[in-house]
Design a protein around this motif. Structure first.
Motif, PDB file in Angstrom:
ATOM      1  N   GLY A 258       0.955  -1.212  -0.135  1.00 42.42           N
ATOM      2  CA  GLY A 258       0.040   0.028   0.004  1.00 42.42           C
ATOM      3  C   GLY A 258       0.732   1.094   0.057  1.00 42.42           C
ATOM      4  N   SER A 259       0.002   2.265   0.148  1.00 41.51           N
ATOM      5  CA  SER A 259       0.819   3.857  -0.026  1.00 41.51           C
ATOM      6  C   SER A 259       0.039   4.858   0.655  1.00 41.51           C
ATOM      7  CB  SER A 259       1.236   4.079  -1.632  1.00 41.51           C
ATOM      8  OG  SER A 259      -0.015   4.744  -2.020  1.00 41.51           O
ATOM      9  N   ASN A 260       0.706   5.867   0.921  1.00 39.04           N
ATOM     10  CA  ASN A 260       0.163   7.012   1.384  1.00 39.04           C
ATOM     11  C   ASN A 260      -0.222   8.060   0.327  1.00 39.04           C
ATOM     12  OD1 ASN A 260       2.586   8.186   1.063  1.00 39.04           O
ATOM     13  ND2 ASN A 260       3.041   8.194   3.309  1.00 39.04           N
ATOM     14  N   GLY A 261      -0.116   7.548  -0.798  1.00 38.79           N
ATOM     15  CA  GLY A 261      -0.317   8.643  -2.006  1.00 38.79           C
ATOM     16  C   GLY A 261       1.144   9.016  -2.580  1.00 38.79           C
ATOM     17  N   GLY A 262       2.306   8.605  -1.881  1.00 38.24           N
ATOM     18  CA  GLY A 262       3.573   8.878  -2.338  1.00 38.24           C
ATOM     19  C   GLY A 262       4.517   8.046  -2.089  1.00 38.24           C
ATOM     20  N   ASP A 263       4.507   7.759  -0.737  1.00 45.33           N
ATOM     21  CA  ASP A 263       5.530   6.637  -0.161  1.00 45.33           C
ATOM     22  C   ASP A 263       4.869   5.286   0.047  1.00 45.33           C
ATOM     23  OD1 ASP A 263       7.311   8.937   0.414  1.00 45.33           O
ATOM     24  OD2 ASP A 263       6.024   9.287   2.153  1.00 45.33           O
ATOM     25  N   GLU A 264       5.559   4.261  -0.062  1.00 43.92           N
ATOM     26  CA  GLU A 264       5.193   2.994  -0.001  1.00 43.92           C
ATOM     27  C   GLU A 264       5.409   2.282   1.330  1.00 43.92           C
ATOM     28  OE1 GLU A 264       5.319   0.621  -3.985  1.00 43.92           O
ATOM     29  OE2 GLU A 264       7.594   1.248  -3.533  1.00 43.92           O
ATOM     30  N   PHE A 265       4.170   1.531   1.814  1.00 42.70           N
ATOM     31  CA  PHE A 265       4.250   0.669   2.959  1.00 42.70           C
ATOM     32  C   PHE A 265       4.528  -0.868   2.592  1.00 42.70           C
ATOM     33  CE2 PHE A 265       1.359   4.196   4.524  1.00 42.70           C
ATOM     34  CZ  PHE A 265       2.192   4.603   5.460  1.00 42.70           C
ATOM     35  N   ALA A 266       5.368  -1.581   3.327  1.00 44.66           N
ATOM     36  CA  ALA A 266       5.777  -2.751   2.943  1.00 44.66           C
ATOM     37  C   ALA A 266       5.686  -3.592   4.233  1.00 44.66           C
ATOM     38  CB  ALA A 266       6.937  -3.067   2.180  1.00 44.66           C
ATOM     39  N   VAL A 267       5.575  -4.791   4.184  1.00 46.35           N
ATOM     40  CA  VAL A 267       5.670  -5.709   5.304  1.00 46.35           C
ATOM     41  C   VAL A 267       7.231  -6.266   4.944  1.00 46.35           C
ATOM     42  CG1 VAL A 267       3.318  -6.311   5.817  1.00 46.35           C
ATOM     43  CG2 VAL A 267       4.389  -7.780   4.068  1.00 46.35           C
ATOM     44  N   GLY A 278       7.597  -9.569   9.502  1.00 41.73           N
ATOM     45  CA  GLY A 278       6.231  -9.217   9.004  1.00 41.73           C
ATOM     46  C   GLY A 278       6.077  -7.582   9.759  1.00 41.73           C
ATOM     47  N   GLN A 279       7.293  -6.971  10.044  1.00 45.89           N
ATOM     48  CA  GLN A 279       6.940  -5.460  10.489  1.00 45.89           C
ATOM     49  C   GLN A 279       6.497  -4.699   9.316  1.00 45.89           C
ATOM     50  OE1 GLN A 279      10.694  -4.718  12.375  1.00 45.89           O
ATOM     51  NE2 GLN A 279      11.850  -4.510  10.351  1.00 45.89           N
ATOM     52  N   VAL A 280       5.796  -3.531   9.491  1.00 52.64           N
ATOM     53  CA  VAL A 280       5.584  -2.489   8.448  1.00 52.64           C
ATOM     54  C   VAL A 280       6.435  -1.661   8.591  1.00 52.64           C
ATOM     55  CG1 VAL A 280       3.883  -1.110   7.482  1.00 52.64           C
ATOM     56  CG2 VAL A 280       3.230  -3.165   8.912  1.00 52.64           C
ATOM     57  N   ILE A 281       7.123  -1.220   7.210  1.00 52.43           N
ATOM     58  CA  ILE A 281       8.059  -0.452   7.189  1.00 52.43           C
ATOM     59  C   ILE A 281       7.805   0.750   5.953  1.00 52.43           C
ATOM     60  CG2 ILE A 281      10.085  -1.578   7.743  1.00 52.43           C
ATOM     61  CD1 ILE A 281      10.595  -2.136   4.676  1.00 52.43           C
ATOM     62  N   LEU A 282       8.218   1.875   6.089  1.00 55.23           N
ATOM     63  CA  LEU A 282       7.764   2.927   5.093  1.00 55.23           C
ATOM     64  C   LEU A 282       8.984   3.213   4.191  1.00 55.23           C
ATOM     65  CD1 LEU A 282       5.819   5.252   4.251  1.00 55.23           C
ATOM     66  CD2 LEU A 282       7.509   6.721   5.793  1.00 55.23           C
ATOM     67  N   ILE A 283       8.951   3.309   2.662  1.00 54.99           N
ATOM     68  CA  ILE A 283       9.734   3.355   1.579  1.00 54.99           C
ATOM     69  C   ILE A 283       9.426   4.751   1.283  1.00 54.99           C
ATOM     70  CG2 ILE A 283      10.992   2.910  -0.503  1.00 54.99           C
ATOM     71  CD1 ILE A 283       9.214   0.004   1.738  1.00 54.99           C
ATOM     72  N   ASP A 284      10.439   5.817   1.673  1.00 55.30           N
ATOM     73  CA  ASP A 284      10.203   7.158   1.252  1.00 55.30           C
ATOM     74  C   ASP A 284      10.539   7.316  -0.101  1.00 55.30           C
ATOM     75  OD1 ASP A 284      10.372  10.087   0.833  1.00 55.30           O
ATOM     76  OD2 ASP A 284      10.943  10.382   3.203  1.00 55.30           O
ATOM     77  N   HIS A 285       9.651   8.029  -0.835  1.00 56.60           N
ATOM     78  CA  HIS A 285       9.850   8.318  -2.414  1.00 56.60           C
ATOM     79  C   HIS A 285      10.983   9.295  -2.481  1.00 56.60           C
ATOM     80  CE1 HIS A 285       7.268  11.813  -1.763  1.00 56.60           C
ATOM     81  NE2 HIS A 285       7.665  12.296  -2.921  1.00 56.60           N
ATOM     82  N   GLU A 286      11.169  10.107  -1.662  1.00 52.88           N
ATOM     83  CA  GLU A 286      12.355  11.087  -1.731  1.00 52.88           C
ATOM     84  C   GLU A 286      13.507  10.457  -1.178  1.00 52.88           C
ATOM     85  OE1 GLU A 286      11.122  14.491   0.492  1.00 52.88           O
ATOM     86  OE2 GLU A 286       9.576  15.307  -0.808  1.00 52.88           O
ATOM     87  N   GLN A 287      13.534   9.369  -0.930  1.00 53.57           N
ATOM     88  CA  GLN A 287      14.881   8.753  -0.277  1.00 53.57           C
ATOM     89  C   GLN A 287      15.480   7.631  -1.237  1.00 53.57           C
ATOM     90  OE1 GLN A 287      16.868   9.760   2.059  1.00 53.57           O
ATOM     91  NE2 GLN A 287      15.602  11.356   2.976  1.00 53.57           N
ATOM     92  N   SER A 288      16.763   7.444  -1.453  1.00 56.57           N
ATOM     93  CA  SER A 288      17.002   6.544  -2.610  1.00 56.57           C
ATOM     94  C   SER A 288      17.566   5.231  -1.821  1.00 56.57           C
ATOM     95  CB  SER A 288      18.097   6.862  -3.511  1.00 56.57           C
ATOM     96  OG  SER A 288      19.078   7.431  -2.862  1.00 56.57           O
ATOM     97  N   LEU A 289      17.659   5.206  -0.594  1.00 58.07           N
ATOM     98  CA  LEU A 289      18.385   4.198   0.357  1.00 58.07           C
ATOM     99  C   LEU A 289      17.479   4.087   1.553  1.00 58.07           C
ATOM    100  CD1 LEU A 289      21.983   4.540  -0.059  1.00 58.07           C
ATOM    101  CD2 LEU A 289      20.883   2.683  -0.914  1.00 58.07           C
ATOM    102  N   GLY A 290      17.305   2.909   2.254  1.00 56.10           N
ATOM    103  CA  GLY A 290      16.792   2.573   3.466  1.00 56.10           C
ATOM    104  C   GLY A 290      15.321   2.778   3.627  1.00 56.10           C
ATOM    105  N   ALA A 291      14.842   2.276   4.778  1.00 55.07           N
ATOM    106  CA  ALA A 291      13.442   2.442   4.922  1.00 55.07           C
ATOM    107  C   ALA A 291      13.233   2.549   6.491  1.00 55.07           C
ATOM    108  CB  ALA A 291      12.680   1.020   4.497  1.00 55.07           C
ATOM    109  N   GLU A 292      12.115   3.058   6.849  1.00 56.70           N
ATOM    110  CA  GLU A 292      11.713   3.459   8.241  1.00 56.70           C
ATOM    111  C   GLU A 292      10.760   2.453   8.933  1.00 56.70           C
ATOM    112  OE1 GLU A 292      10.876   7.385  10.681  1.00 56.70           O
ATOM    113  OE2 GLU A 292      10.400   7.248   8.379  1.00 56.70           O
ATOM    114  N   LEU A 293      10.973   2.180   9.725  1.00 50.05           N
ATOM    115  CA  LEU A 293       9.969   1.283  10.837  1.00 50.05           C
ATOM    116  C   LEU A 293       8.882   2.130  11.357  1.00 50.05           C
ATOM    117  CD1 LEU A 293       9.272  -1.431  11.950  1.00 50.05           C
ATOM    118  CD2 LEU A 293      10.698  -0.666  14.167  1.00 50.05           C
ATOM    119  N   VAL A 294       7.480   1.546  10.737  1.00 48.38           N
ATOM    120  CA  VAL A 294       6.408   2.363  11.382  1.00 48.38           C
ATOM    121  C   VAL A 294       5.556   1.660  12.207  1.00 48.38           C
ATOM    122  CG1 VAL A 294       6.419   3.913   9.310  1.00 48.38           C
ATOM    123  CG2 VAL A 294       5.212   1.934   9.108  1.00 48.38           C
ATOM    124  N   ALA A 295       5.652   0.513  12.080  1.00 47.76           N
ATOM    125  CA  ALA A 295       4.784  -0.598  13.383  1.00 47.76           C
ATOM    126  C   ALA A 295       5.570  -1.953  13.285  1.00 47.76           C
ATOM    127  CB  ALA A 295       3.434  -0.636  12.497  1.00 47.76           C
TER     128      ALA A 295
END
Length: 453
Positions: A258-267, A278-295
């Motif tokens: 899924g997405s928030n309209g720009g960034d992507e959510f991934a398990v 199975g944690q949920v991470i955010l892949i920021d469309h303005e970043q080219s590396l890494g992901a952020e843990l959101v849940a």
């Protein structure tokens, strides 16, 4: 070998470029001081990079627009040019035609990055996830609670069959988490020709994001996030031992749902040492590396129990990335750490720098050194793990003449700065020849712009 587009005769005329050169020579301090003026820029179908002061004259604007129309007719995206104009008005102009083996650089005077093999990427974008066979779901992962919650929110939704979920796993080449399977057992979100906007909206509200259908689940491909060698070679990602998310550009186990309209959510099925399967991470469309843990789990995500603390992106500082020169580290020794991957050398306050302290560093892959900053450019030959090298024209000339160019390179760049522009293409072609790559085509023109005013 890739065929290169032949030059366009409609723009291969000095007269066509004369108004552009005059525009850039409007503040002609170099020629007034009896020195040769050196110019560089780019004209593309949709924009220009031209160093000039004040407004563009109508004559220059017309010339640029004529060039842009010619590029559009010929299917050429952009043309770079370099010129040397002597005090008496004699001018040499080089038109550099686009080629697949050169990626544009962020600084317009530079030729760009020479890509020495098809499809090669900097190491962070090639990095694969470490094994995670011991990773387990978070304590908050509760498939039964998740299913009850989703069925309460979506009482009329139609879910996917076990066969369809198994087919998705086979297509992705992974075993999905129990939570993501529960989600799609409750709702397929939408499916092919049966797309229902209202159903998709209801599913999105229930899940907490713009959700993808089962057949559109995909792994996050790190190569798609690659910003190009000019920026990418100078980037690095950290590998903290307490990281919940692995420092990657993408992973077969990052399943975007899924997405928030720009960034992507991934398990995340390939979590870091401190993460959960199975944690949920955010892949920021303005970043080219890494992901952020959101849940910590999909259950937490759907119930709105998000991570409040946000870990800053790390890895782009010491000891992984370092700069030496004025305003940065004072010595090469200060940067020579076993974890060093990227080193940038600029002008210092004293003598040029020796590369000797870098010889045995196991991870050094990128070296950029501005012209004149190296005491002995031939010391580059002792850096056996380099994959990207950016040097001035004189430094490259020394390496080429000594047959000392590191063959580990995957990409290279020639910085021009205050050096002659026109010989850069010849040097670049010698580098390309070492890897049997197509040569850059440069059209050389001459003319007379008259003496300096």
């Amino acid at each position: 070998m890739v065929d290169q587009r032949p030059p366009l005769s409609s723009v291969s005329d000095f007269v066509t470029w004369e108004p552009v050169l005059r525009l850039m020579l409007a503040d002609d301090a170099e020629r007034r001081a009896a020195r040769t003026a050196r110019l560089a820029g780019r004209v593309g179908r949709y924009g220009t990079s031209l160093a000039h002061r004040g407004r563009m004259s109508s004559t220059a604007r017309t010339a640029v627009e004529d060039i842009q129309r010619a590029l559009a007719r010929g299917g050429v995206q952009e043309i770079a040019f370099r010129a040397e104009v002597h005090p008496d008005g004699r001018a040499a102009l080089g038109l550099v035609w686009p080629t697949p083996v050169v990626e544009p650089a962020s600084g317009y005077p530079d030729l760009g990055v020479l890509v020495l093999a098809d499809g090669v990427l900097p190491e962070p974008w090639r990095r694969r996830p470490d094994p995670t066979i011991r990773a387990v779901p978070a304590p908050s992962a509760d498939p039964e609670l998740l299913e009850r919650t989703l069925r309460e929110r979506l009482p009329d939704s139609v879910g996917a069959t076990e066969e369809e979920i198994a087919a998705a796993e086979a297509r992705l080449g992974v075993t999905l988490s129990d939570e993501i399977k529960v989600l799609y057992r409750v709702t397929r979100v939408y499916a092919g020709e049966d797309f229902d906007f209202e159903e998709a909206d209801r599913a999105g509200e229930a899940i907490g994001c713009e959700a993808s259908g089962l057949e559109h689940l995909r792994s996050v491909d790190g190569t798609v996030r690659h910003p190009g060698w000019d920026l990418g070679a100078k980037r690095a990602v950290g590998g903290e031992p307490d990281a919940a998310v692995q420092s990657l550009a993408g992973s077969p186990g990052w399943i975007a749902f899924g997405s928030n309209g720009g960034d992507e959510f991934a398990v995340d099925l390939t979590p870091g040492p401190a993460g959960h399967f199975g944690q949920v991470i955010l892949i920021d469309h303005e970043q080219s590396l890494g992901a952020e843990l959101v849940a910590d789990s999909l259950t937490d995500f759907v119930l709105g129990r998000m991570r409040e603390e946000r870990r800053e992106h790390r890895g782009e500082d010491l000891p992984v990335v370092a700069g030496v020169g004025a305003g940065r580290l004072e010595t090469i020794q200060a940067a020579a750490h076993p974890d060093l991957e990227v080193l940038t050398i600029g002008p210092g306050h004293g003598a040029p720098f020796s590369l000797a302290p870098l010889t045995d560093l196991p991870r050094l892959r990128t070296l950029t050194a501005l012209p004149g900053t190296l005491a002995d450019p031939l010391e580059v030959a002792g850096l056996s793990g380099l994959e990207f090298l950016e040097l001035g024209a004189r430094e490259w000339r020394l390496l080429l003449d000594a047959e000392a160019v590191p063959r580990s390179l995957k990409a290279a760049a020639v910085k021009v700065r205050d050096q002659d522009h026109l010989p850069v293409v010849a040097i670049a072609n010698e580098i390309l020849d070492l890897w049997d790559r197509p040569r850059i085509v440069q059209t050389l023109l001459s003319g007379d712009l008259g003496p300096a005013a």
